[in-house]
Design an enzyme around this catalytic site. Structure first.
Site, PDB file in Angstrom:
ATOM      1  N   LYS A  67      52.562  34.305  47.315  1.00  0.00           N
ATOM      2  CA  LYS A  67      51.969  35.217  48.279  1.00  0.00           C
ATOM      3  C   LYS A  67      53.030  35.769  49.240  1.00  0.00           C
ATOM      4  CE  LYS A  67      47.492  32.836  48.585  1.00  0.00           C
ATOM      5  NZ  LYS A  67      46.603  33.963  48.282  1.00  0.00           N
ATOM      6  N   GLU A 139      43.903  31.526  41.290  1.00  0.00           N
ATOM      7  CA  GLU A 139      43.797  30.132  40.861  1.00  0.00           C
ATOM      8  C   GLU A 139      42.427  29.508  41.101  1.00  0.00           C
ATOM      9  OE1 GLU A 139      43.462  29.455  44.886  1.00  0.00           O
ATOM     10  OE2 GLU A 139      44.789  30.870  43.893  1.00  0.00           O
ATOM     11  N   ARG A 141      39.419  30.495  40.480  1.00  0.00           N
ATOM     12  CA  ARG A 141      38.514  30.574  39.325  1.00  0.00           C
ATOM     13  C   ARG A 141      38.917  29.582  38.240  1.00  0.00           C
ATOM     14  NH1 ARG A 141      40.006  36.761  38.922  1.00  0.00           N
ATOM     15  NH2 ARG A 141      40.030  36.267  41.133  1.00  0.00           N
TER      16      ARG A 141
END
Length: 258
Positions: A67, A139, A141
């Protein structure tokens, strides 16, 4: 009145939960699944079994698909879905709820370590389907897919999952409402009615099967993401839908903006 079972990585491996384990592969912290079972002291004949499922990513760096640094410190809150379901289970027990509750929570840490899952990896899931990892920052899911499958072993009458799943939820609905998806209109209506009573605003979004075309993979059954940002919160939900068995009543709450 609550029984608790904690599954470590070895037990998760035996359960073939490789998709869940792939999220925490880059972390030095062990991934764990927590199962809480509440059974009412006097169970009525018509008592139902409710399964609550929660995403508990204790810190989300994004993994290899790391990120941006801005506000990454907030990613300690990526376990909010699991925390909410944990709290709901405790409250139900203290209030003496009349239905049985089975709560399944997946806890892990998404880090870019030496053993981290790489974009392009293909992982086999607990239900036998295969997933091509396009983005390791999608991640949540992956965590939910395997634990949703595990939760269905308990034959719940209804199943509800809660997760800080997609930033796209905030893009779609702002900060005032979480997104609701369901494969059962009656269940969705009940949840929406309750949300208004508690002033926890929800807005239902579509879960049409056509959205699955966006995440079909050339190399596996599906991808965990797509290469554009269109309909991201729906794509997360339609991914989860692939792990819901026929006839299972299910609802998904994306509370990323809450």
């Amino acid at each position: 009145g609550i029984k608790c079972k904690v599954m470590g990585e070895a037990e998760c491996k035996k359960e073939k939960m490789d998709l869940f384990l792939s999220v925490g592969a880059g972390s030095s912290q062990e991934s764990k699944v927590v199962i809480l079972e509440y059974t009412p002291k006097t169970a009525a004949k018509k008592a139902k079994t409710v399964s609550l499922v929660g995403k508990g990513v204790t810190f989300d760096s994004g993994g290899i698909s790391i990120k941006p640094s801005m506000r990454m410190e907030d990613m300690k809150h990526d376990m909010t879905g699991a925390a909410a379901m944990f709290g709901a289970t405790l409250m139900a027990a203290r209030l003496g709820a009349s239905n049985k509750i089975v709560t399944v929570l997946g806890f892990c840490e998404n880090m870019p370590g030496n053993n981290a899952t790489q974009p392009g990896n293909i992982i086999k899931t607990r239900n036998g389907k295969t997933v091509e990892i396009i983005n390791t920052d999608a991640e949540g899911r992956l965590v939910l897919a395997d634990i949703l499958d595990l939760a269905q072993d308990y034959k719940p009458d209804v199943m509800i999952d809660s997760a800080t799943l997609t930033g796209a939820c905030t893009v779609a609905l702002g900060k005032l409402a979480s997104a609701l998806f369901s494969n059962d209109s009656k269940l969705a209506d009940q949840i929406l009615d309750n949300s208004e009573q508690t002033e926890e605003h929800l807005w239902e979004l579509p879960l049409w099967d056509e959205y699955y075309d966006d995440i079909k993979s050339q190399y596996a059954d599906m991808m965990n993401s797509a290469n554009d940002g269109a309909g991201g919160t729906i794509r997360g939900a339609i991914f989860l839908k692939q792990f819901i068995k026929e006839g299972q009543k299910w609802a998904h709450v994306d509370l990323a903006n809450r």
